[in-house]
Design a protein around this motif. Structure first.
Motif, PDB file in Angstrom:
ATOM      1  N   UNK A 150     -38.469  -6.865 -40.779  1.00 44.72           N
ATOM      2  CA  UNK A 150     -39.650  -6.006 -40.871  1.00 44.72           C
ATOM      3  C   UNK A 150     -40.461  -6.210 -42.149  1.00 44.72           C
ATOM      4  N   UNK A 151     -39.829  -6.654 -43.228  1.00 45.12           N
ATOM      5  CA  UNK A 151     -40.498  -6.735 -44.524  1.00 45.12           C
ATOM      6  C   UNK A 151     -41.825  -7.491 -44.498  1.00 45.12           C
ATOM      7  N   UNK A 152     -41.921  -8.668 -43.840  1.00 42.06           N
ATOM      8  CA  UNK A 152     -43.209  -9.375 -43.843  1.00 42.06           C
ATOM      9  C   UNK A 152     -44.345  -8.608 -43.177  1.00 42.06           C
ATOM     10  N   UNK A 153     -44.028  -7.623 -42.346  1.00 40.74           N
ATOM     11  CA  UNK A 153     -45.075  -6.878 -41.640  1.00 40.74           C
ATOM     12  C   UNK A 153     -45.863  -5.984 -42.590  1.00 40.74           C
TER      13      UNK A 153
ATOM     14  N   UNK B  77     -42.940   1.118 -43.255  1.00 45.01           N
ATOM     15  CA  UNK B  77     -42.351   1.628 -44.493  1.00 45.01           C
ATOM     16  C   UNK B  77     -41.275   2.670 -44.204  1.00 45.01           C
ATOM     17  N   UNK B  78     -41.569   3.578 -43.282  1.00 49.62           N
ATOM     18  CA  UNK B  78     -40.585   4.613 -42.938  1.00 49.62           C
ATOM     19  C   UNK B  78     -39.299   3.973 -42.386  1.00 49.62           C
ATOM     20  N   UNK B  79     -39.502   2.959 -41.529  1.00 56.00           N
ATOM     21  CA  UNK B  79     -38.332   2.274 -40.962  1.00 56.00           C
ATOM     22  C   UNK B  79     -37.539   1.560 -42.045  1.00 56.00           C
ATOM     23  N   UNK B  80     -38.253   0.945 -42.998  1.00 56.68           N
ATOM     24  CA  UNK B  80     -37.562   0.235 -44.075  1.00 56.68           C
ATOM     25  C   UNK B  80     -36.808   1.198 -44.987  1.00 56.68           C
ATOM     26  N   UNK B  81     -37.398   2.335 -45.283  1.00 53.71           N
ATOM     27  CA  UNK B  81     -36.662   3.327 -46.084  1.00 53.71           C
ATOM     28  C   UNK B  81     -35.334   3.662 -45.407  1.00 53.71           C
ATOM     29  N   UNK B  82     -35.417   3.905 -44.120  1.00 52.82           N
ATOM     30  CA  UNK B  82     -34.215   4.284 -43.371  1.00 52.82           C
ATOM     31  C   UNK B  82     -33.195   3.146 -43.342  1.00 52.82           C
ATOM     32  N   UNK B  83     -33.671   1.932 -43.139  1.00 50.32           N
ATOM     33  CA  UNK B  83     -32.764   0.780 -43.058  1.00 50.32           C
ATOM     34  C   UNK B  83     -32.124   0.480 -44.410  1.00 50.32           C
ATOM     35  N   UNK B  84     -32.925   0.561 -45.494  1.00 50.33           N
ATOM     36  CA  UNK B  84     -32.359   0.330 -46.829  1.00 50.33           C
ATOM     37  C   UNK B  84     -31.293   1.375 -47.148  1.00 50.33           C
ATOM     38  N   UNK B  85     -31.574   2.615 -46.736  1.00 51.86           N
ATOM     39  CA  UNK B  85     -30.604   3.690 -46.963  1.00 51.86           C
ATOM     40  C   UNK B  85     -29.315   3.407 -46.195  1.00 51.86           C
TER      41      UNK B  85
ATOM     42  N   UNK C  56     -39.763  -0.681 -52.805  1.00 51.82           N
ATOM     43  CA  UNK C  56     -40.720  -0.235 -51.795  1.00 51.82           C
ATOM     44  C   UNK C  56     -41.420   1.052 -52.249  1.00 51.82           C
ATOM     45  N   UNK C  57     -40.665   1.976 -52.820  1.00 53.94           N
ATOM     46  CA  UNK C  57     -41.259   3.213 -53.334  1.00 53.94           C
ATOM     47  C   UNK C  57     -42.215   2.929 -54.484  1.00 53.94           C
ATOM     48  N   UNK C  58     -41.828   1.993 -55.365  1.00 51.81           N
ATOM     49  CA  UNK C  58     -42.682   1.645 -56.487  1.00 51.81           C
ATOM     50  C   UNK C  58     -44.002   1.054 -56.044  1.00 51.81           C
ATOM     51  N   UNK C  59     -43.958   0.195 -55.026  1.00 46.75           N
ATOM     52  CA  UNK C  59     -45.193  -0.384 -54.499  1.00 46.75           C
ATOM     53  C   UNK C  59     -46.087   0.670 -53.898  1.00 46.75           C
ATOM     54  N   UNK C  60     -45.497   1.643 -53.213  1.00 39.38           N
ATOM     55  CA  UNK C  60     -46.278   2.713 -52.612  1.00 39.38           C
ATOM     56  C   UNK C  60     -46.874   3.614 -53.693  1.00 39.38           C
ATOM     57  N   UNK C  61     -46.163   3.744 -54.791  1.00 42.93           N
ATOM     58  CA  UNK C  61     -46.623   4.608 -55.880  1.00 42.93           C
ATOM     59  C   UNK C  61     -47.936   4.113 -56.473  1.00 42.93           C
ATOM     60  N   UNK C  62     -48.143   2.806 -56.501  1.00 41.55           N
ATOM     61  CA  UNK C  62     -49.343   2.230 -57.121  1.00 41.55           C
ATOM     62  C   UNK C  62     -50.616   2.643 -56.399  1.00 41.55           C
ATOM     63  N   UNK C  63     -50.562   2.851 -55.092  1.00 41.61           N
ATOM     64  CA  UNK C  63     -51.762   3.156 -54.312  1.00 41.61           C
ATOM     65  C   UNK C  63     -51.797   4.605 -53.824  1.00 41.61           C
ATOM     66  N   UNK C  64     -50.840   5.397 -54.225  1.00 40.71           N
ATOM     67  CA  UNK C  64     -50.735   6.769 -53.716  1.00 40.71           C
ATOM     68  C   UNK C  64     -51.716   7.700 -54.420  1.00 40.71           C
ATOM     69  N   UNK C  65     -52.011   8.815 -53.749  1.00 42.16           N
ATOM     70  CA  UNK C  65     -52.825   9.872 -54.356  1.00 42.16           C
ATOM     71  C   UNK C  65     -52.004  10.586 -55.421  1.00 42.16           C
TER      72      UNK C  65
END
Length: 290
Positions: free
Chosen positions: A230-233, A244-252, A263-272
């Motif tokens: 899933x990562x390349x998607x 992203x939700x699926x990857x969080x679950x799979x990594x867990x 993955x969380x860090x990357x999302x943090x850069x563009x988050x509100x």
């Protein structure tokens, strides 16, 4: 007429290497002896000390008579194999012998011929990749018809090793492995096909990767592998939230907390602003888990 033919045949026996006499008897039998007698006479050329081109010419004609005029495919196959014993690389004889062996149900013989061709000992001396591909398909079918499913599947695997996008072979193999519960092997085969499609088309196979991730997680029980599919998607989908939700679950599930943090860090850069606070708390919680 019969007496005359007998005299000519006797003369040929006294001079078995005479091309002139052999052709003369052939002509007389063709005119007066009938198709069956002619085919039998021409087949006997293999045992006469005639020049090789004449023997092969006579045998090819005998085989055609057996097959086309006498509808005796078994006899035709016998003659074609005689030709191959003289000229192993004779393409016409090889192709006809393989086909005839299948028609008369001589599947072990068909297997032998095709294996000889694939090893380079029989058939065209420089087969194209496409021709070798067709031989492997035929060999798999011959093994299956002979009741040897294991060998048939081995042929299909050899086919996919060089041509991973051969859809019929892939379908047959996956169905066979599924019947045996061998999901890891199915994942390997389907993954190779997906990689070949991506290389051919120069695009990420979104649907193929989703299906492989599902197979890896649900059937194989490998969440880490599912995540890798899933990562390349993340880089090709405009709305990758579900990935992203699926990857969080799979990594867990895989205990891969470093990947989850990245993955969380990357999302943090563009988050509100509000989402940044939420994600920061999640990161701190993850660090505590480590």
């Amino acid at each position: 007429i019969d007496a005359g033919l007998a005299l000519l045949a006797s003369a040929v026996d006294r001079q078995p290497d005479s091309e002139r006499l052999f052709r003369r008897v052939t002509k007389q039998i063709e005119t007066h002896g009938g198709v069956s007698a002619l085919a039998v006479w021409l087949e006997q050329a293999s045992s006469r000390p005639l020049e090789e081109p004449l023997r092969v010419e006579a045998l090819h004609r005998a085989a055609r008579l057996f097959r086309e005029r006498l509808a005796d495919v078994a006899a035709a196959r016998r003659v074609w194999e005689t030709i191959l014993s003289i000229r192993p690389q004779d393409k016409d004889a090889f192709d006809a012998a393989v086909q005839a062996a299948g028609v008369v149900g001589e599947y072990p013989q068909q297997v032998r011929l095709l294996e000889e061709a694939l090893s380079g000992r029989m058939g065209p001396s420089s087969p194209t990749p496409e021709l070798r591909q067709s031989w492997l398909r035929l060999l798999a079918e011959a093994h299956k018809n002979a009741g040897d499913v294991e060998s048939a599947m081995a042929c299909l695997k050899a086919l996919l090793a060089s041509w991973p996008l051969e859809s019929d072979a892939l379908s047959q193999l996956c169905a066979w492995h599924a019947s045996r519960g061998e999901w890891e092997e199915i994942l390997r085969l389907e993954s190779a096909a997906m990689e070949a499609r991506e290389a051919r088309d120069s695009v990420v196979d979104v649907e193929g990767r989703r299906q492989l991730a599902s197979l890896a997680e649900d059937r194989v029980g490998d969440p880490a592998a599912a995540g890798r599919y899933l990562e390349p998607l993340l880089d090709v989908l405009e709305d990758a939230e579900s990935i992203r939700r699926a990857l969080y679950r799979l990594y867990e599930a895989a205990g891969d907390y470093p990947s989850r943090l990245r993955l969380l860090g990357g999302e943090l850069l563009t988050a509100s602003k509000d989402d940044k606070l939420r994600l920061a708390r999640t990161i701190l919680d993850s660090e505590g888990l480590e």
